[in-house]
Design an enzyme around this catalytic site. Structure first.
Site, PDB file in Angstrom:
ATOM      1  N   HIS A 194      51.652  10.374   8.702  1.00  0.00           N
ATOM      2  CA  HIS A 194      51.096   9.259   8.088  1.00  0.00           C
ATOM      3  C   HIS A 194      51.462   8.382   7.506  1.00  0.00           C
ATOM      4  O   HIS A 194      51.700   8.299   6.497  1.00  0.00           O
ATOM      5  CB  HIS A 194      50.475  10.463   6.987  1.00  0.00           C
ATOM      6  CG  HIS A 194      49.295   9.433   6.425  1.00  0.00           C
ATOM      7  ND1 HIS A 194      48.633   8.446   6.728  1.00  0.00           N
ATOM      8  CD2 HIS A 194      47.568  10.306   5.604  1.00  0.00           C
ATOM      9  CE1 HIS A 194      47.301   8.438   6.237  1.00  0.00           C
ATOM     10  NE2 HIS A 194      46.818   9.285   5.498  1.00  0.00           N
ATOM     11  N   CYS A 225      44.399   4.767   2.149  1.00  0.00           N
ATOM     12  CA  CYS A 225      44.741   4.717   4.295  1.00  0.00           C
ATOM     13  C   CYS A 225      43.273   4.575   4.085  1.00  0.00           C
ATOM     14  O   CYS A 225      43.605   4.886   5.641  1.00  0.00           O
ATOM     15  CB  CYS A 225      44.898   6.637   3.962  1.00  0.00           C
ATOM     16  SG  CYS A 225      46.074   7.533   2.986  1.00  0.00           S
ATOM     17  N   HIS A 238      41.230  11.021  11.963  1.00  0.00           N
ATOM     18  CA  HIS A 238      42.344  10.710  11.119  1.00  0.00           C
ATOM     19  C   HIS A 238      43.236  11.914  10.647  1.00  0.00           C
ATOM     20  O   HIS A 238      44.938  11.809  11.012  1.00  0.00           O
ATOM     21  CB  HIS A 238      41.542  10.472   9.781  1.00  0.00           C
ATOM     22  CG  HIS A 238      41.792  10.443   8.339  1.00  0.00           C
ATOM     23  ND1 HIS A 238      42.535   9.225   8.872  1.00  0.00           N
ATOM     24  CD2 HIS A 238      43.140  10.731   7.402  1.00  0.00           C
ATOM     25  CE1 HIS A 238      43.636   8.539   7.349  1.00  0.00           C
ATOM     26  NE2 HIS A 238      43.161   9.764   6.493  1.00  0.00           N
TER      27      HIS A 238
END
Length: 396
Positions: free
Chosen positions: A323, A155, A288
């Site tokens: 996400h 990520c 995040h």
């Protein structure tokens, strides 16, 4: 060190195609996460942030041959890539590099045709599985680039691509870099995160006490970054500065972040040091903020370690997009730059109660009553590979 400027941006995600559509969706404050439409999965109960366009629609938009062997990840990348180089007015590939963050690559077709591969069918997609194959297909849109690199750090991939591109410019290996990431949804994604029991069956609630996991998304975003002097020489119009960045790996666990948020703390403080600014100079953090128990707790701890009692406005925009995993860093970099240039702080949707241990309160309604000069964007990956970038307004 030479200053690095952003001269172009491109984005496609569940909020829309292009910066105008994405910023309008942010201002509307409406989440763009819903029922799966394109991914062939039985898990239709899990909300996702899917790009509205089908593969066929993107092939038509890009004017590609209808029989081209290409998968969804590079298609998304091509859409955002073209937008970025067009805004930057970049026409000469000399001393220009492409650094692409992705992890899934062409997996979505490998899943679809895997059993048929053994029968000798659809074998043309075997070569399209590799992440580097997708990077090459995207990069070919621009002709002969000096280098094409692929970064896969889960990520944090897209943010690390920005960092690698910036370092190549500062080391003299390039004058310009097209940097960011692309990722499509896949069954591997969905089933893998589901097996870790970190998917929420309802819209995700980043930084909320009662958060229950993340919603997956897909998308692509790229920045064109350049040495400032070189950009001005060719007549480019800089959008903002990439003033600082930092990367660290706490190596605490294969998937989890350390309880003290050590990697996140080091990434944020490293970015601040390189930018030459104090924590108090940061006006907004695009966090995040995945909505998982571990991430939001550890990121909150790290933010408090860096900023103390004077935590700036912050929000996670993942309830808008889902996400987008390897693309998240560049999707959120574009959102951060749009926030910076429009003096706008996006809402942290679905928030009700603060995490008890930290008490941090994200911005829950979009704000346009602010003056932003420095914005921090955080991307934290599996294994504690953590990266932060700071984007700053150019001084007139």
């Amino acid at each position: 060190m030479s200053r690095i400027v952003v001269t172009g941006m491109g984005i496609v995600c569940s909020m829309g195609c292009g910066t105008d559509q994405v910023f309008s969706a942010l201002q509307a404050g409406v989440p763009c996460v819903g029922t799966v439409r394109h991914l062939q999965t039985s898990h239709t109960e899990l909300p996702v942030g899917e790009v509205a366009m089908s593969n066929e629609e993107m092939i038509l938009m890009l004017d590609l041959p209808s029989d081209m062997v290409i998968t969804r990840t590079p298609l998304l990348g091509m859409v955002a890539f073209q937008q970025a180089i067009k805004q930057a007015g970049l026409t000469d590939a000399t001393r220009t590099v492409f650094v692409n963050g992705t992890t899934v690559g062409g997996m979505e077709k490998s899943e679809q045709y895997y059993l048929e591969f053994f029968e000798g069918k659809h074998t043309e997609y075997i070569g399209a599985h590799d992440c580097g194959a997708g990077t090459e297909q995207i990069g070919r849109l621009f002709g002969h680039l000096d280098s094409m690199l692929t970064i896969s750090t889960a990520c944090s991939s897209a943010t690390n691509s920005i960092i690698v591109g910036a370092n190549m410019i500062r080391s003299g290996r390039a004058k310009a870099a097209i940097v960011g990431g692309t990722e499509s949804l896949s069954k591997f994604h969905l089933n893998g995160f589901n097996s870790l029991m970190i998917l929420d069956g309802a819209p995700c609630k980043p930084f909320d006490r009662d958060r229950n996991g993340l919603n997956l998304g897909e998308g692509a975003a790229y920045l064109v970054i350049e040495e400032e002097e070189s950009a001005l020489e060719r007549g480019a119009r800089p959008i903002c500065l990439l003033s600082g960045y930092g990367n660290a790996c706490d190596a605490f666990h294969q998937t989890a972040t350390s309880p003290e948020g050590e990697g996140a703390y080091l990434a944020m403080t490293g970015a601040l040091k390189q930018a030459g600014i104090a924590p108090s100079d940061i006006d907004y953090i695009n966090a995040h903020g995945t909505g998982t128990g571990n991430n939001d707790q550890c990121e909150s701890v790290a933010i408090k370690r860096v900023f103390g009692s004077d935590v700036p406005c912050f929000s996670s925009t993942k309830a808008f997009t889902g996400h987008t995993t390897s693309a998240a860093g560049s999707v959120e970099a574009v959102i951060s730059i749009l926030s910076l240039m429009n003096n706008y702080i996006p809402a942290n949707l679905n928030f009700s109660n603060p995490i008890e241990e930290t008490g941090l309160l994200p911005v829950t309604k979009g704000r346009n009553d602010v003056r932003l000069n420095h914005v921090m964007s955080n991307s934290f990956g599996f294994g504690g590979n953590d990266s932060s970038c700071i984007f700053s307004k150019l001084k007139i």
